[in-house]
Enzyme design. Structure first.
Site, PDB file in Angstrom:
ATOM      1  N   HIS A 130      42.305 -46.486  33.797  1.00 58.82           N
ATOM      2  CA  HIS A 130      41.669 -45.730  32.705  1.00 58.82           C
ATOM      3  C   HIS A 130      41.093 -44.448  33.284  1.00 58.82           C
ATOM      4  O   HIS A 130      39.951 -44.410  33.756  1.00 58.82           O
ATOM      5  CB  HIS A 130      40.572 -46.590  32.046  1.00 58.82           C
ATOM      6  N   HIS A 153      40.740 -47.528  22.870  1.00 53.80           N
ATOM      7  CA  HIS A 153      39.308 -47.420  23.155  1.00 53.80           C
ATOM      8  C   HIS A 153      38.573 -48.195  22.061  1.00 53.80           C
ATOM      9  O   HIS A 153      38.645 -47.819  20.888  1.00 53.80           O
ATOM     10  CB  HIS A 153      38.849 -45.968  23.085  1.00 53.80           C
ATOM     11  N   GLU A 209      33.089 -49.276  22.847  1.00 57.36           N
ATOM     12  CA  GLU A 209      32.353 -48.429  23.798  1.00 57.36           C
ATOM     13  C   GLU A 209      31.126 -47.924  23.034  1.00 57.36           C
ATOM     14  O   GLU A 209      30.035 -48.460  23.197  1.00 57.36           O
ATOM     15  CB  GLU A 209      33.241 -47.265  24.274  1.00 57.36           C
ATOM     16  N   ASP A 244      37.322 -43.672  34.211  1.00 59.82           N
ATOM     17  CA  ASP A 244      37.177 -42.928  32.945  1.00 59.82           C
ATOM     18  C   ASP A 244      37.418 -41.434  33.208  1.00 59.82           C
ATOM     19  O   ASP A 244      38.455 -40.916  32.829  1.00 59.82           O
ATOM     20  CB  ASP A 244      35.811 -43.164  32.293  1.00 59.82           C
ATOM     21  N   ASP A 280      42.005 -34.670  31.508  1.00 57.02           N
ATOM     22  CA  ASP A 280      41.114 -33.516  31.297  1.00 57.02           C
ATOM     23  C   ASP A 280      39.715 -33.748  31.875  1.00 57.02           C
ATOM     24  O   ASP A 280      39.063 -32.800  32.295  1.00 57.02           O
ATOM     25  CB  ASP A 280      41.048 -33.113  29.810  1.00 57.02           C
ATOM     26  N   HIS A 329      41.129 -40.265  32.427  1.00 58.56           N
ATOM     27  CA  HIS A 329      41.527 -39.151  31.544  1.00 58.56           C
ATOM     28  C   HIS A 329      41.804 -37.913  32.387  1.00 58.56           C
ATOM     29  O   HIS A 329      40.954 -37.499  33.176  1.00 58.56           O
ATOM     30  CB  HIS A 329      40.412 -38.834  30.551  1.00 58.56           C
TER      31      HIS A 329
HETATM   32 ZN   LIG Z   1      38.287 -43.283  28.008  1.00 61.44          ZN
END
Ligand SMILES: [Zn+2]
Length: 322
Positions: free
Chosen positions: A15, A190, A193, A270, A19, A17
């Site tokens: 997991h 997702h 969260e 993340d 960006d 990302h």
């Molecule tokens: Zn995420």
């Protein structure tokens, strides 16, 4: 295990990302101006997911050409490889970078090219996960999924849904994930969260193989049992979860509890830049708070191999390295 032992472990990051994981140096070089770490990342004083998500404006500005997107992807592969990650799934939202001058297809191809180059240059393998965003029209996300399908098994390994989960209940996306299922693609969502546990239940019902975060089910025996029985992978991101207040500082992180229940929980980053982290840091963070022991660390890696969207060849290679 100390930091050196942890770096030596053949780790996975399922997991991550794109960006949110570029480096300060890369952004300064690409955008031609200087940034402070305060502009690019959050601390434990961050108040919410909404505040956290504001940090993505600058990186997205840098992901405006195929060349930059490819270079960004290579860079993330390198930073993961430098800390001993052997397999990474890099996720990104193609529609956030697509424009009149760059098609959705071109964005996806740039990330795949970056993963390929990264795996040639460094000791790491990877795949892409294409994310739909909660605020985008379902029809646009379906079109993007259809394009991603063309690369399934050759660079793209799955789909995802990301964004403001609290204000977009999972029910809004039933049709989208029926479509993903019809395409025959693996997907993660997702859920739980910043949003409620009903999002996790819905995601499992719609056929998600994995859940991003999955914090909100921590006190729900029935849902925990469902996740275990169905072999759902839980992509946990401890530091990010404390920053966004999905878990409050006085609360124990549920990773070890999930592991000891036999749930396929994993430890992930993340966002390497926004959360200023690495897999090694995530493990050290939980260890320092006495929330995990060495067995929990190893079990998380085994779980990650099992629930990864990698090919059998890569999975076999990862099992051999462990
Ligand atoms: Zn995420």
């Amino acid at each position: 295990m100390n930091r050196e032992d942890i770096i030596k472990l053949p780790k996975l990051d399922l997991h991550c990302h794109l960006d949110g994981s570029l480096s300060k140096v890369f952004l300064e070089k690409t955008l031609g101006r200087n940034f402070t770490m305060e502009e690019l990342s959050v601390s434990m004083d961050c108040n919410s997911l909404v505040e956290y998500l504001k940090k993505f404006d600058i990186p997205l500005e840098a992901m405006n050409t195929q060349e930059n997107i490819k270079a960004a992807t290579v860079e993330v592969m390198k930073s993961a490889s430098d800390e001993g990650v052997k397999y990474i799934e890099i996720r990104f939202a193609p529609l956030l970078s697509a424009s009149n001058s760059m098609s959705t297809k071109a964005v996806i191809e740039a990330v795949i090219a970056g993963i390929q180059e990264g795996s040639e240059l460094f000791n790491i393998h990877g795949n892409a996960i294409c994310c739909a965003m909660t605020h985008q029209p379902i029809e646009d996300s379906k079109s993007m999924f259809k394009i991603a399908r063309e690369y399934y098994g050759s660079g793209v390994a799955g789909l995802d849904l990301a964004g403001d989960e609290a204000n977009h209940p999972i029910g809004e996306f039933k049709e989208l994930f029926e479509f993903a299922r019809d395409l025959g693609m693996n997907f993660t969502i997702h859920a739980g969260e910043a949003g409620p546990k009903s999002n996790i239940k819905g995601a499992i019902d719609y056929g998600a193989k994995r859940i991003g975060h999955g914090i909100a089910m921590r006190n729900d025996e029935e849902l925990l049992k469902l996740a275990k029985d169905k072999g759902i992978g839980i992509e946990m991101c401890p530091i990010s979860n404390y920053q966004t207040k999905a878990v409050l500082k006085e609360q124990t992180y549920p990773y070890a509890d999930y592991i000891r229940r036999g749930i396929l929980a994993t430890i992930n980053t993340d966002n390497r830049l926004v959360s200023n982290t690495s897999i090694t840091n995530e493990i050290l963070f939980l260890q320092k708070k006495s929330m995990i022991d060495d067995r929990d660390i190893l079990q998380g890696i085994k779980n990650a191999i099992e629930v990864s969207f990698a090919s059998d060849d890569i999975k076999n290679m990862l099992w051999k390295e462990l």
